[in-house]
Design a protein around this motif. Structure first.
Motif, PDB file in Angstrom:
ATOM      1  N   ALA A 182      46.584  23.171  74.057  1.00 44.90           N
ATOM      2  CA  ALA A 182      47.596  23.515  73.055  1.00 44.90           C
ATOM      3  C   ALA A 182      47.786  22.380  72.058  1.00 44.90           C
ATOM      4  O   ALA A 182      47.903  22.617  70.855  1.00 44.90           O
ATOM      5  CB  ALA A 182      48.916  23.844  73.734  1.00 44.90           C
ATOM      6  N   THR A 183      47.796  21.137  72.556  1.00 43.31           N
ATOM      7  CA  THR A 183      47.979  20.024  71.616  1.00 43.31           C
ATOM      8  C   THR A 183      46.741  19.822  70.751  1.00 43.31           C
ATOM      9  O   THR A 183      46.816  19.258  69.683  1.00 43.31           O
ATOM     10  CB  THR A 183      48.274  18.701  72.340  1.00 43.31           C
ATOM     11  N   SER A 230      50.550  24.851  64.388  1.00 40.81           N
ATOM     12  CA  SER A 230      51.964  25.170  64.224  1.00 40.81           C
ATOM     13  C   SER A 230      52.680  24.947  65.540  1.00 40.81           C
ATOM     14  O   SER A 230      52.310  25.494  66.575  1.00 40.81           O
ATOM     15  CB  SER A 230      52.163  26.606  63.774  1.00 40.81           C
ATOM     16  N   SER A 231      53.726  24.149  65.455  1.00 41.49           N
ATOM     17  CA  SER A 231      54.417  23.768  66.689  1.00 41.49           C
ATOM     18  C   SER A 231      55.247  24.915  67.243  1.00 41.49           C
ATOM     19  O   SER A 231      55.675  24.856  68.385  1.00 41.49           O
ATOM     20  CB  SER A 231      55.288  22.549  66.438  1.00 41.49           C
ATOM     21  N   ASP A 232      55.473  25.984  66.460  1.00 43.28           N
ATOM     22  CA  ASP A 232      56.240  27.089  67.033  1.00 43.28           C
ATOM     23  C   ASP A 232      55.390  27.940  67.975  1.00 43.28           C
ATOM     24  O   ASP A 232      55.878  28.866  68.607  1.00 43.28           O
ATOM     25  CB  ASP A 232      56.874  27.967  65.932  1.00 43.28           C
ATOM     26  N   LYS A 233      54.105  27.606  68.091  1.00 46.67           N
ATOM     27  CA  LYS A 233      53.266  28.315  69.057  1.00 46.67           C
ATOM     28  C   LYS A 233      53.145  27.545  70.368  1.00 46.67           C
ATOM     29  O   LYS A 233      52.493  27.992  71.300  1.00 46.67           O
ATOM     30  CB  LYS A 233      51.859  28.533  68.491  1.00 46.67           C
ATOM     31  N   TRP A 234      53.763  26.382  70.439  1.00 50.07           N
ATOM     32  CA  TRP A 234      53.619  25.542  71.632  1.00 50.07           C
ATOM     33  C   TRP A 234      54.142  26.216  72.887  1.00 50.07           C
ATOM     34  O   TRP A 234      55.247  26.750  72.888  1.00 50.07           O
ATOM     35  CB  TRP A 234      54.373  24.223  71.459  1.00 50.07           C
ATOM     36  N   ILE A 263      55.550  25.947  76.890  1.00 45.61           N
ATOM     37  CA  ILE A 263      56.620  25.111  77.439  1.00 45.61           C
ATOM     38  C   ILE A 263      56.114  23.757  77.926  1.00 45.61           C
ATOM     39  O   ILE A 263      56.810  22.749  77.828  1.00 45.61           O
ATOM     40  CB  ILE A 263      57.368  25.868  78.561  1.00 45.61           C
ATOM     41  N   GLN A 264      54.879  23.711  78.435  1.00 47.33           N
ATOM     42  CA  GLN A 264      54.393  22.444  79.000  1.00 47.33           C
ATOM     43  C   GLN A 264      54.270  21.350  77.944  1.00 47.33           C
ATOM     44  O   GLN A 264      54.459  20.175  78.245  1.00 47.33           O
ATOM     45  CB  GLN A 264      53.041  22.633  79.698  1.00 47.33           C
ATOM     46  N   VAL A 265      53.926  21.720  76.737  1.00 54.86           N
ATOM     47  CA  VAL A 265      53.817  20.713  75.680  1.00 54.86           C
ATOM     48  C   VAL A 265      55.189  20.122  75.390  1.00 54.86           C
ATOM     49  O   VAL A 265      55.348  18.905  75.248  1.00 54.86           O
ATOM     50  CB  VAL A 265      53.215  21.335  74.400  1.00 54.86           C
ATOM     51  N   VAL A 266      56.186  21.006  75.351  1.00 64.07           N
ATOM     52  CA  VAL A 266      57.547  20.549  75.087  1.00 64.07           C
ATOM     53  C   VAL A 266      58.037  19.670  76.234  1.00 64.07           C
ATOM     54  O   VAL A 266      58.586  18.594  76.025  1.00 64.07           O
ATOM     55  CB  VAL A 266      58.483  21.758  74.889  1.00 64.07           C
ATOM     56  N   LEU A 267      57.783  20.133  77.459  1.00 62.15           N
ATOM     57  CA  LEU A 267      58.196  19.357  78.637  1.00 62.15           C
ATOM     58  C   LEU A 267      57.560  17.972  78.625  1.00 62.15           C
ATOM     59  O   LEU A 267      58.206  16.952  78.821  1.00 62.15           O
ATOM     60  CB  LEU A 267      57.806  20.103  79.915  1.00 62.15           C
TER      61      LEU A 267
END
Lengths: 510, 288
Positions: free
Chosen positions: B212-213, B218-222, B224-228
């Motif tokens: 994902a990274t 576009s960060s709105d497609k991230w 949950i693990q990327v955010v975590l």
């Protein structure tokens, strides 16, 4: 209602900025596109969406649409390496390390625009950048990047002010004073939990094995920042100097007297901060501004007993430590920048294209642009109080909607064209101190120089030295053993690194 | 039947020992759960906490109010459901023909499949393929490149091979074609296998963050693990040399809440599929 005032304000801003810049661009062929993709590292937990007020204001101010790609800061370099290798770069992007091998090779190979002349001919950039910072980010004397400048001297010895006052000791001024503070804190129960369990000093192992604070303590002892210029104008790494060895002995003394945490090679500096925040330790070597960002919870807990308590009542710092070698103040200097913007030739084939995107960055680095990326939009993120910016009382909102865009800023921290902040006294003191200490900053002399061997295997070699330092502190290596580690470093490539840096240094001197 | 004293003693020891071991595995979860509901000021002082002291849902309110985490959670759930179904379908469709002796070039195909187990393309070539397929910044880039796990494929093939050939033959005599046999006979017989590997694929997709990274702009497609990861990572890098000025570190309780929110959905699925687990893993793995 609110929205209308905002947009009105922005229109005025836009008008105000367009006037001088259109005048500047006259005579040159400039092609500003309606859209630019810009990749920046993300240092916040939330990602702004396109309807973010700051983002829209940025688009209006620059007159283009900025398509920002946010990449989490820890994987940023990996992502960039892949994009560089596959030649699929955005129009502009941040490169975090100016000595990164992939970047240096790509720049030498002509992948990016050489900005040297463009910076000189731009009124904005030539005024905002100091020659030193441009020199420090250059490759073979050419500038391929617009550095994002940072404060030069942030480091300090930070300690609990209330504990020091309780101890009756004076404000520490030398490493010997600091030792006394550490010893006193460990021997007393200032946190009032009924046990003498305070750890004197906490150190930790960083990502490449370097000890937490080892970028600070040796300079206080009189050594250089990573590299030292000797009397005969030659360079040697700081760990080969006497003051550096004294620092290691100083740490070993703490270790032997049970004043240093025994588990230091296994914990991270983040853990160290947690231990200071939970009052298990009263001191740390770090950035003075880290006091402002890391102890909110501790302050809140303390305020439950005394609601009037402020951060400056429980924390203080000393950045002016007098080193024993020459009885003068030395403070560690940073690189003066954190990453830099680079422009790919593939996306911007002509000079007119380059001038177009540079114009966008000129606007971002103008007073209005700096205001926007540092404070946000007036009336939304901050209010004007006596000509100073007072951020609204919603730190989460500010963090996510303004701090994220600070990554777009270029010289704000050094040129400071943005509004002064209406900040609390302690923050003002930290800022003033960092400014003041810049004159005493000991900077790394090899920053503008390059060594192919260092680019290739330097990190790996440094790791061995860092391991040896940790072993020395823990008593597993004696002085002779550390000398063996140095000899090994020299034999495995260190000698070549020293030679290459010295050759580059001599060439730069003449 | 009366049990001997020794046997009883052994059982007591055995149960308490195994109970302790499983408790050890549980402790991190308990700690995170307790820490997530403890007021931050108390958490700071206690540092390690297993018995609740004070109660506060402040951190939960904070996290669930931020649009990023709830949005990313939704993305992850959708990705995991569609991705798991897709991965299972692809694996079955590849493994089933491969399990037939009569398939032309079967050993060659098998060799090529096994080859990818030993040697992978690496990040850059994979990136180029994803790029050339036009998948950059699409959800497909997170599912398609890893849609078939080679190891799972081989287990599927072996399982299909282990089914009695007679079943298929009799179906054929009754006039069934291959799609019919696969959907009406083979798949119903493979429910434990499918359930087991649904969990394997599902957990894999749920936990993946690197692609994902790498592929998403576009960060709105991230997911949950990327955010975590971003939240945890900011916290662990405090004090390191390369951290930028003014970075605000999320509170410990906020980090704990994010972890709880991230692991809960996948934990909820486990009990329902667990009974197939042992059965499914053993099947097809030994025979072959």
């Amino acid at each position: 209602m609110k929205k209308r005032t905002v947009s009105l304000f922005l229109c005025l801003l836009l008008l105000a900025t367009l006037l001088p810049f259109s005048a500047l661009a006259e005579g040159e062929d400039v092609n500003v596109r309606d859209k630019y993709t810009i990749m920046i590292p993300l240092w916040t937990t939330e990602v702004p969406t396109e309807d973010s007020v700051t983002w829209q204001a940025l688009n209006e101010l620059t007159g283009t649409q900025l398509e920002l790609i946010f990449v989490p800061s820890d994987v940023y370099t990996e992502r960039l390496t892949v994009l560089m290798a596959s030649n699929q770069l955005p129009d502009a992007f941040v490169v975090l390390k100016n000595k990164d091998g992939t970047y240096v090779n790509a720049a030498r190979g002509g992948m990016f625009w050489d900005l040297t002349e463009f910076i000189q001919e731009s009124d904005v950039f030539s005024a905002n950048y100091s020659p030193l910072i441009l020199q420090n980010t250059a490759i073979d004397g050419r500038n391929y990047a617009l550095p994002r400048t940072r404060v030069l001297a942030r480091k300090a010895f930070c300690y609990r002010r209330d504990w020091l006052e309780a101890s009756g000791l004076p404000k520490p001024e030398t490493m010997e004073d600091i030792y006394n503070v550490i010893q006193n804190f460990a021997a007393n129960d200032y946190d009032g939990n009924g046990k003498i369990d305070t750890i004197g000093l906490i150190t930790a192992a960083g990502s490449n094995g370097s000890l937490w604070g080892m970028d600070i303590m040796p300079i206080y002892m009189g050594s250089g920042k990573d590299w030292v210029v000797q009397a005969e104008n030659t360079l040697i790494p700081s760990f080969m100097t006497e003051p550096y060895l004294n620092t290691m002995k100083w740490l070993k003394r703490l270790y032997d007297e049970n004043l240093l945490n025994k588990d230091f090679p296994t914990i991270s500096s983040a853990k160290g901060f947690e231990m200071v925040a939970s009052e298990m330790c009263g001191v740390f070597f770090g950035n003075s501004d880290e006091i402002l960002t890391n102890f909110g919870t501790l302050l809140k807990a303390k305020q439950q007993e005394n609601p009037d308590l402020k951060l400056e009542d429980i924390f203080d710092f000393t950045s002016a430590v007098i080193s024993p070698t020459d009885n003068a103040v030395h403070t560690p200097g940073g690189s003066g920048f954190n990453g830099m913007f680079v422009f790919a030739k593939a996306n911007l084939p002509t000079e007119a294209d380059l001038r177009g995107i540079l114009k966008v960055f000129e606007i971002i680095d103008s007073a209005e642009g700096q205001n926007l990326v540092n404070w946000g939009v007036e009336g939304v993120h901050y209010n004007l109080v006596d000509g100073k910016a007072l951020p609204v009382d919603d730190s989460t909102f500010i963090t996510n909607d303004v701090l994220t865009f600070q990554q777009l800023g270029l010289t704000g921290y050094t040129s400071q064209l943005y509004l002064p902040g209406d900040v609390d006294d302690f923050t003002a003191r930290v800022n003033a101190d960092q400014k003041e200490m810049a004159q005493y900053a000991v900077v790394n002399p090899v920053l503008p120089l390059s060594s192919d061997t260092d680019t290739e295997i330097g990190t790996m070699l440094t790791q061995n030295i860092n391991d040896a330092i940790a072993q020395f502190v823990a008593g597993q290596l004696d002085e002779a053993g550390f000398q063996v580690a140095i000899n090994q470093w020299l034999a495995e490539g260190g000698e070549a690194i020293i030679e290459e840096y010295n050759a580059a240094y001599q060439a730069a001197q003449n | 039947m009366k049990r001997s004293k020794a046997s009883l003693l052994f059982d007591i020891f055995n149960h308490s020992f195994l109970g302790l071991v499983s408790l050890m595995a549980m402790i991190p979860f308990i700690y995170i759960l307790i820490a997530s509901i403890t007021p931050p000021e108390i958490l700071l002082k206690e540092r390690f906490i297993l018995i609740p002291k004070g109660f506060s849902l402040e951190a939960y309110g904070y996290v669930l109010n931020t649009s990023t985490i709830t949005h990313a959670l939704l993305v992850s759930i959708c990705l995991t459901v569609t991705g798991t179904l897709f991965n299972l379908a692809m694996t079955v469709l590849f493994a089933y023909p491969l399990s037939h002796q009569g398939l032309y070039g079967r050993s060659m195909i098998t060799f090529m499949v096994v080859f990818t187990m030993m040697f992978s393309g690496g990040i850059l070539p994979t990136y180029m393929v994803v790029r050339q397929l036009g998948l950059i910044d699409t959800y497909a880039s997170l599912i398609l490149p890893g849609s078939i796990s080679t190891f799972n494929l081989i287990i599927f093939r072996n399982f299909f091979q282990s089914l009695p050939a007679e079943i298929e033959e009799s179906a054929k005599i009754d006039g069934a074609n291959y799609p019919f046999i696969l959907s009406r006979i083979i798949l119903p017989l493979s429910v434990p296998l499918l359930a087991t590997f649904a969990v394997m694929y599902g957990v894999g997709i749920w936990n993946s963050w690197f692609s994902a990274t790498l592929y998403l702009n576009s960060s709105d497609k991230w997911p949950i693990q990327v955010v975590l990861r971003q939240i945890i990572n900011l916290a662990t890098r405090v004090g390191s040399e390369d951290i930028d000025v003014g970075v605000v570190v999320p509170q410990q309780s906020v980090r704990m809440v994010t972890i709880i929110i991230t692991i809960t959905p996948i934990l909820l699925v486990y009990p329902f599929l667990q009974r197939y687990f042992t059965k499914g893993i053993l099947m097809g793995s030994i025979k072959g």
